[in-house]
Write a protein that holds these residues in place. Structure first.
Motif, PDB file in Angstrom:
ATOM      1  N   PHE A   6       0.828  -1.291  -0.021  1.00 15.77           N
ATOM      2  CA  PHE A   6       0.054   0.075  -0.109  1.00 15.77           C
ATOM      3  C   PHE A   6       0.579   1.064   0.122  1.00 15.77           C
ATOM      4  CE2 PHE A   6      -2.946  -3.009   1.595  1.00 15.77           C
ATOM      5  CZ  PHE A   6      -3.930  -2.521   0.934  1.00 15.77           C
ATOM      6  N   MET A   7       0.488   2.609  -0.472  1.00 17.19           N
ATOM      7  CA  MET A   7       1.110   3.662  -1.019  1.00 17.19           C
ATOM      8  C   MET A   7      -0.032   4.927  -0.205  1.00 17.19           C
ATOM      9  SD  MET A   7       1.848   3.864  -4.660  1.00 17.19           S
ATOM     10  CE  MET A   7       0.548   3.401  -5.473  1.00 17.19           C
ATOM     11  N   GLU A  20      -5.211   4.143   1.517  1.00 19.36           N
ATOM     12  CA  GLU A  20      -3.769   3.282   0.359  1.00 19.36           C
ATOM     13  C   GLU A  20      -4.251   3.128  -0.637  1.00 19.36           C
ATOM     14  OE1 GLU A  20      -1.127   3.383   4.452  1.00 19.36           O
ATOM     15  OE2 GLU A  20      -2.312   2.029   3.894  1.00 19.36           O
ATOM     16  N   VAL A  21      -3.595   2.549  -1.260  1.00 21.30           N
ATOM     17  CA  VAL A  21      -3.502   2.138  -2.413  1.00 21.30           C
ATOM     18  C   VAL A  21      -2.117   1.297  -2.561  1.00 21.30           C
ATOM     19  CG1 VAL A  21      -4.252   2.687  -4.412  1.00 21.30           C
ATOM     20  CG2 VAL A  21      -5.243   4.228  -3.543  1.00 21.30           C
ATOM     21  N   ALA A  22      -2.987  -0.439  -3.469  1.00 23.03           N
ATOM     22  CA  ALA A  22      -2.047  -0.748  -4.058  1.00 23.03           C
ATOM     23  C   ALA A  22      -2.472  -1.086  -5.167  1.00 23.03           C
ATOM     24  CB  ALA A  22      -2.239  -2.297  -2.326  1.00 23.03           C
ATOM     25  N   LEU A  23      -1.312  -0.582  -5.743  1.00 22.72           N
ATOM     26  CA  LEU A  23      -1.197  -1.319  -7.161  1.00 22.72           C
ATOM     27  C   LEU A  23      -0.382  -2.242  -7.404  1.00 22.72           C
ATOM     28  CD1 LEU A  23      -1.611   2.441  -8.373  1.00 22.72           C
ATOM     29  CD2 LEU A  23      -3.469   0.930  -8.342  1.00 22.72           C
ATOM     30  N   ARG A  32      -7.885   0.915   1.265  1.00 19.63           N
ATOM     31  CA  ARG A  32      -8.019   1.189   2.710  1.00 19.63           C
ATOM     32  C   ARG A  32      -8.065   2.234   3.312  1.00 19.63           C
ATOM     33  NH1 ARG A  32      -2.577  -2.586   4.838  1.00 19.63           N
ATOM     34  NH2 ARG A  32      -0.760  -0.473   4.984  1.00 19.63           N
ATOM     35  N   ASP A  33      -8.546   1.829   4.561  1.00 23.30           N
ATOM     36  CA  ASP A  33      -8.219   3.604   4.891  1.00 23.30           C
ATOM     37  C   ASP A  33      -7.186   3.455   5.552  1.00 23.30           C
ATOM     38  OD1 ASP A  33      -8.755   5.090   7.186  1.00 23.30           O
ATOM     39  OD2 ASP A  33     -10.685   4.774   7.492  1.00 23.30           O
ATOM     40  N   ILE A  42     -11.050  -2.806   0.050  1.00 20.78           N
ATOM     41  CA  ILE A  42     -11.769  -3.089  -0.821  1.00 20.78           C
ATOM     42  C   ILE A  42     -11.412  -3.632  -2.432  1.00 20.78           C
ATOM     43  CG2 ILE A  42     -13.446  -1.750  -2.164  1.00 20.78           C
ATOM     44  CD1 ILE A  42     -13.960   0.667  -0.465  1.00 20.78           C
ATOM     45  N   ARG A  43     -11.765  -4.567  -3.052  1.00 16.31           N
ATOM     46  CA  ARG A  43     -10.495  -4.844  -3.884  1.00 16.31           C
ATOM     47  C   ARG A  43     -11.092  -4.393  -5.389  1.00 16.31           C
ATOM     48  NH1 ARG A  43      -7.698 -10.412  -1.444  1.00 16.31           N
ATOM     49  NH2 ARG A  43      -6.877  -9.253   0.025  1.00 16.31           N
ATOM     50  N   LEU A  44     -10.770  -3.968  -6.443  1.00 19.94           N
ATOM     51  CA  LEU A  44     -10.997  -3.960  -7.892  1.00 19.94           C
ATOM     52  C   LEU A  44      -9.907  -4.523  -8.950  1.00 19.94           C
ATOM     53  CD1 LEU A  44     -11.781   0.083  -7.182  1.00 19.94           C
ATOM     54  CD2 LEU A  44     -13.594  -2.407  -7.062  1.00 19.94           C
ATOM     55  N   THR A  45     -11.238  -4.430  -9.602  1.00 18.86           N
ATOM     56  CA  THR A  45     -10.114  -5.328 -10.973  1.00 18.86           C
ATOM     57  C   THR A  45      -9.307  -3.878 -11.602  1.00 18.86           C
ATOM     58  OG1 THR A  45     -12.286  -4.538 -13.205  1.00 18.86           O
ATOM     59  CG2 THR A  45     -11.542  -6.519 -11.333  1.00 18.86           C
ATOM     60  N   PRO A  46      -8.892  -3.669 -12.054  1.00 19.28           N
ATOM     61  CA  PRO A  46      -7.558  -2.957 -12.472  1.00 19.28           C
ATOM     62  C   PRO A  46      -8.977  -1.896 -13.910  1.00 19.28           C
ATOM     63  CG  PRO A  46      -6.216  -4.839 -12.668  1.00 19.28           C
ATOM     64  CD  PRO A  46      -7.496  -5.326 -12.751  1.00 19.28           C
ATOM     65  N   THR A  47      -9.864  -2.749 -14.743  1.00 19.58           N
ATOM     66  CA  THR A  47     -10.601  -1.947 -15.424  1.00 19.58           C
ATOM     67  C   THR A  47     -11.809  -1.076 -14.573  1.00 19.58           C
ATOM     68  OG1 THR A  47     -10.556  -3.197 -17.219  1.00 19.58           O
ATOM     69  CG2 THR A  47     -12.416  -2.160 -16.991  1.00 19.58           C
TER      70      THR A  47
END
Length: 60
Positions: A6-7, A20-23, A32-33, A42-47
């Motif tokens: 996460f960053m 924070e977002v993890a890519l 995440r908070d 929360i997990r999403l697809t890249p799209t």
């Protein structure tokens, strides 16, 4: 499985309102908070993430 790295978002405020977002995983984006990192992600697809980023901000 590789763990999310996460960053903190560049949109985070100095008052602690941060996300924070993890890519680092090719098929997933995690959000995440930063104040409650163990509360879940929360997990999403890249799209879906690209669609979210391109969505207009609506006033409250």
């Amino acid at each position: 499985m590789t763990e999310f790295e996460f960053m903190k978002s560049t949109y985070s405020t100095a008052g602690g309102e941060c996300v924070e977002v993890a890519l680092n995983i090719p098929d997933a984006v995690a959000i995440r908070d930063s104040k409650h990192p163990t509360a879940g992600t929360i997990r999403l697809t890249p799209t879906a993430w690209r669609t979210f980023l391109g969505s207009p901000v609506r006033p409250r």
